[in-house]
Motif scaffolding. Sequence first.
Motif, mmCIF file in Angstrom:
data_model
loop_
_atom_site.group_PDB
_atom_site.id
_atom_site.type_symbol
_atom_site.label_atom_id
_atom_site.label_comp_id
_atom_site.label_asym_id
_atom_site.label_seq_id
_atom_site.Cartn_x
_atom_site.Cartn_y
_atom_site.Cartn_z
ATOM 1 N N ILE A 1 0.832 -1.206 0.000
ATOM 2 C CA ILE A 1 0.000 0.000 0.000
ATOM 3 C C ILE A 1 0.864 1.253 0.000
ATOM 4 C CG2 ILE A 1 -1.581 1.353 1.426
ATOM 5 C CD1 ILE A 1 -3.033 -1.177 2.079
ATOM 6 N N SER A 2 2.060 1.180 0.581
ATOM 7 C CA SER A 2 2.912 2.360 0.674
ATOM 8 C C SER A 2 3.393 2.858 -0.684
ATOM 9 C CB SER A 2 4.105 2.103 1.584
ATOM 10 O OG SER A 2 5.006 1.226 0.954
ATOM 11 N N VAL A 3 3.198 2.086 -1.755
ATOM 12 C CA VAL A 3 3.576 2.563 -3.076
ATOM 13 C C VAL A 3 2.495 3.454 -3.684
ATOM 14 C CG1 VAL A 3 5.059 0.589 -3.541
ATOM 15 C CG2 VAL A 3 2.711 0.551 -4.353
ATOM 16 N N CYS A 4 1.396 3.677 -2.958
ATOM 17 C CA CYS A 4 0.336 4.546 -3.462
ATOM 18 C C CYS A 4 0.863 5.967 -3.634
ATOM 19 C CB CYS A 4 -0.852 4.561 -2.513
ATOM 20 S SG CYS A 4 -1.681 2.981 -2.438
ATOM 21 N N ALA A 5 0.222 6.688 -4.511
ATOM 22 C CA ALA A 5 0.701 8.006 -4.906
ATOM 23 C C ALA A 5 0.499 9.058 -3.828
ATOM 24 C CB ALA A 5 0.004 8.443 -6.178
ATOM 25 N N GLN A 6 1.393 9.986 -3.778
ATOM 26 C CA GLN A 6 1.272 11.222 -3.027
ATOM 27 C C GLN A 6 1.501 12.320 -4.056
ATOM 28 O OE1 GLN A 6 4.227 11.314 0.013
ATOM 29 N NE2 GLN A 6 3.561 9.425 0.952
ATOM 30 N N ALA A 7 1.289 13.553 -3.670
ATOM 31 C CA ALA A 7 1.599 14.655 -4.583
ATOM 32 C C ALA A 7 3.109 14.816 -4.602
ATOM 33 C CB ALA A 7 0.924 15.932 -4.109
ATOM 34 N N GLN A 8 3.746 14.477 -5.718
ATOM 35 C CA GLN A 8 5.204 14.508 -5.791
ATOM 36 C C GLN A 8 5.719 15.729 -6.542
ATOM 37 O OE1 GLN A 8 3.730 11.421 -6.826
ATOM 38 N NE2 GLN A 8 4.245 10.172 -5.099
ATOM 39 N N THR A 9 5.078 16.846 -6.388
ATOM 40 C CA THR A 9 5.543 18.049 -7.076
ATOM 41 C C THR A 9 6.430 18.869 -6.145
ATOM 42 O OG1 THR A 9 3.521 19.205 -6.439
ATOM 43 C CG2 THR A 9 3.530 18.157 -8.590
ATOM 44 N N LYS A 10 7.358 19.570 -6.731
ATOM 45 C CA LYS A 10 8.322 20.368 -5.970
ATOM 46 C C LYS A 10 7.578 21.353 -5.070
ATOM 47 C CE LYS A 10 12.232 23.448 -6.499
ATOM 48 N NZ LYS A 10 13.132 24.120 -7.416
ATOM 49 N N GLY A 11 8.025 21.441 -3.815
ATOM 50 C CA GLY A 11 7.437 22.368 -2.859
ATOM 51 C C GLY A 11 6.348 21.763 -1.988
ATOM 52 N N THR A 12 5.911 20.543 -2.261
ATOM 53 C CA THR A 12 4.884 19.891 -1.452
ATOM 54 C C THR A 12 5.501 19.407 -0.143
ATOM 55 O OG1 THR A 12 3.743 19.140 -3.435
ATOM 56 C CG2 THR A 12 3.191 18.012 -1.401
ATOM 57 N N ASN A 13 4.792 19.621 0.965
ATOM 58 C CA ASN A 13 5.243 19.192 2.283
ATOM 59 C C ASN A 13 4.491 17.940 2.715
ATOM 60 O OD1 ASN A 13 6.955 21.481 2.772
ATOM 61 N ND2 ASN A 13 5.087 22.666 3.006
ATOM 62 N N THR A 14 5.144 17.096 3.514
ATOM 63 C CA THR A 14 4.507 15.914 4.079
ATOM 64 C C THR A 14 4.818 15.850 5.575
ATOM 65 O OG1 THR A 14 6.407 14.466 3.686
ATOM 66 C CG2 THR A 14 4.776 14.607 1.936
ATOM 67 N N ILE A 15 3.882 15.320 6.349
ATOM 68 C CA ILE A 15 4.131 15.064 7.762
ATOM 69 C C ILE A 15 3.735 13.622 8.048
ATOM 70 C CG2 ILE A 15 3.865 17.445 8.531
ATOM 71 C CD1 ILE A 15 1.081 16.688 9.550
ATOM 72 N N GLY A 16 4.341 13.057 9.062
ATOM 73 C CA GLY A 16 4.044 11.689 9.440
ATOM 74 C C GLY A 16 4.119 11.514 10.938
ATOM 75 N N PHE A 17 3.380 10.544 11.439
ATOM 76 C CA PHE A 17 3.358 10.229 12.858
ATOM 77 C C PHE A 17 3.292 8.719 12.995
ATOM 78 C CE2 PHE A 17 0.890 9.251 16.687
ATOM 79 C CZ PHE A 17 1.695 9.845 17.636
ATOM 80 N N GLY A 18 4.044 8.157 13.919
ATOM 81 C CA GLY A 18 4.036 6.715 14.099
ATOM 82 C C GLY A 18 4.132 6.327 15.562
ATOM 83 N N PHE A 19 3.617 5.138 15.870
ATOM 84 C CA PHE A 19 3.671 4.578 17.211
ATOM 85 C C PHE A 19 3.913 3.079 17.081
ATOM 86 C CE2 PHE A 19 1.519 2.253 20.618
ATOM 87 C CZ PHE A 19 2.204 2.750 21.709
ATOM 88 N N SER A 20 4.778 2.543 17.914
ATOM 89 C CA SER A 20 4.977 1.099 17.941
ATOM 90 C C SER A 20 5.138 0.635 19.384
ATOM 91 C CB SER A 20 6.196 0.697 17.115
ATOM 92 O OG SER A 20 7.369 1.193 17.703
ATOM 93 N N HIS A 21 4.743 -0.593 19.625
ATOM 94 C CA HIS A 21 4.860 -1.184 20.957
ATOM 95 C C HIS A 21 5.203 -2.661 20.788
ATOM 96 C CE1 HIS A 21 4.152 -1.821 25.208
ATOM 97 N NE2 HIS A 21 3.507 -2.924 24.867
ATOM 98 N N ALA A 22 6.176 -3.123 21.526
ATOM 99 C CA ALA A 22 6.574 -4.531 21.458
ATOM 100 C C ALA A 22 6.842 -5.050 22.863
ATOM 101 C CB ALA A 22 7.831 -4.683 20.609
ATOM 102 N N ASN A 23 6.514 -6.310 23.084
ATOM 103 C CA ASN A 23 6.727 -6.980 24.352
ATOM 104 C C ASN A 23 7.509 -8.256 24.095
ATOM 105 O OD1 ASN A 23 6.206 -6.523 27.006
ATOM 106 N ND2 ASN A 23 4.034 -6.990 26.890
ATOM 107 N N TYR A 24 8.630 -8.455 24.769
ATOM 108 C CA TYR A 24 9.442 -9.652 24.610
ATOM 109 C C TYR A 24 9.609 -10.312 25.969
ATOM 110 C CZ TYR A 24 10.883 -6.980 20.520
ATOM 111 O OH TYR A 24 10.896 -6.234 19.378
ATOM 112 N N SER A 25 9.615 -11.620 25.994
ATOM 113 C CA SER A 25 9.961 -12.318 27.230
ATOM 114 C C SER A 25 10.676 -13.606 26.866
ATOM 115 C CB SER A 25 8.719 -12.604 28.070
ATOM 116 O OG SER A 25 7.854 -13.476 27.398
ATOM 117 N N GLN A 26 11.530 -14.024 27.767
ATOM 118 C CA GLN A 26 12.318 -15.225 27.547
ATOM 119 C C GLN A 26 12.044 -16.177 28.703
ATOM 120 O OE1 GLN A 26 16.573 -14.587 27.515
ATOM 121 N NE2 GLN A 26 16.635 -15.527 25.499
#
Length: 121
Positions: A13-38
Amino acid sequence: MKKSLLIAFMAIISVCAQAQTKGTNTIGFGFSHANYSQKYEENSYGNQHQVSTLNFGYGRFINENEKAGFTFLYGKNKYGINPNETTSNQYGGDLSYQKYYPLFKKFYAYAGGRLGYSKEA
């Protein structure tokens, strides 16, 4: 297996188009959580590790189909089992560059690089 399929689907899905013209701004936000136990012995756990991360990014198309950007990262890590639990914070960021290639109509794929740094405090 389900997680692998979900990750592959999100990548496609990440290959979907965005406006790729000069001067266009993009912002992004991400969150991840992982739990490990041995597990060492039956009913005995050790080395539990929990990681939560937030990131915020900004990018700008510097030329047609070329984007430069940066990302800030903050994370919280927990190690061990109560009452012997230690907590640390993680800070970091990265610089990135992406070149977009048209596939068909409004769908693009991109290739690029990223240079980052993070520190646990």
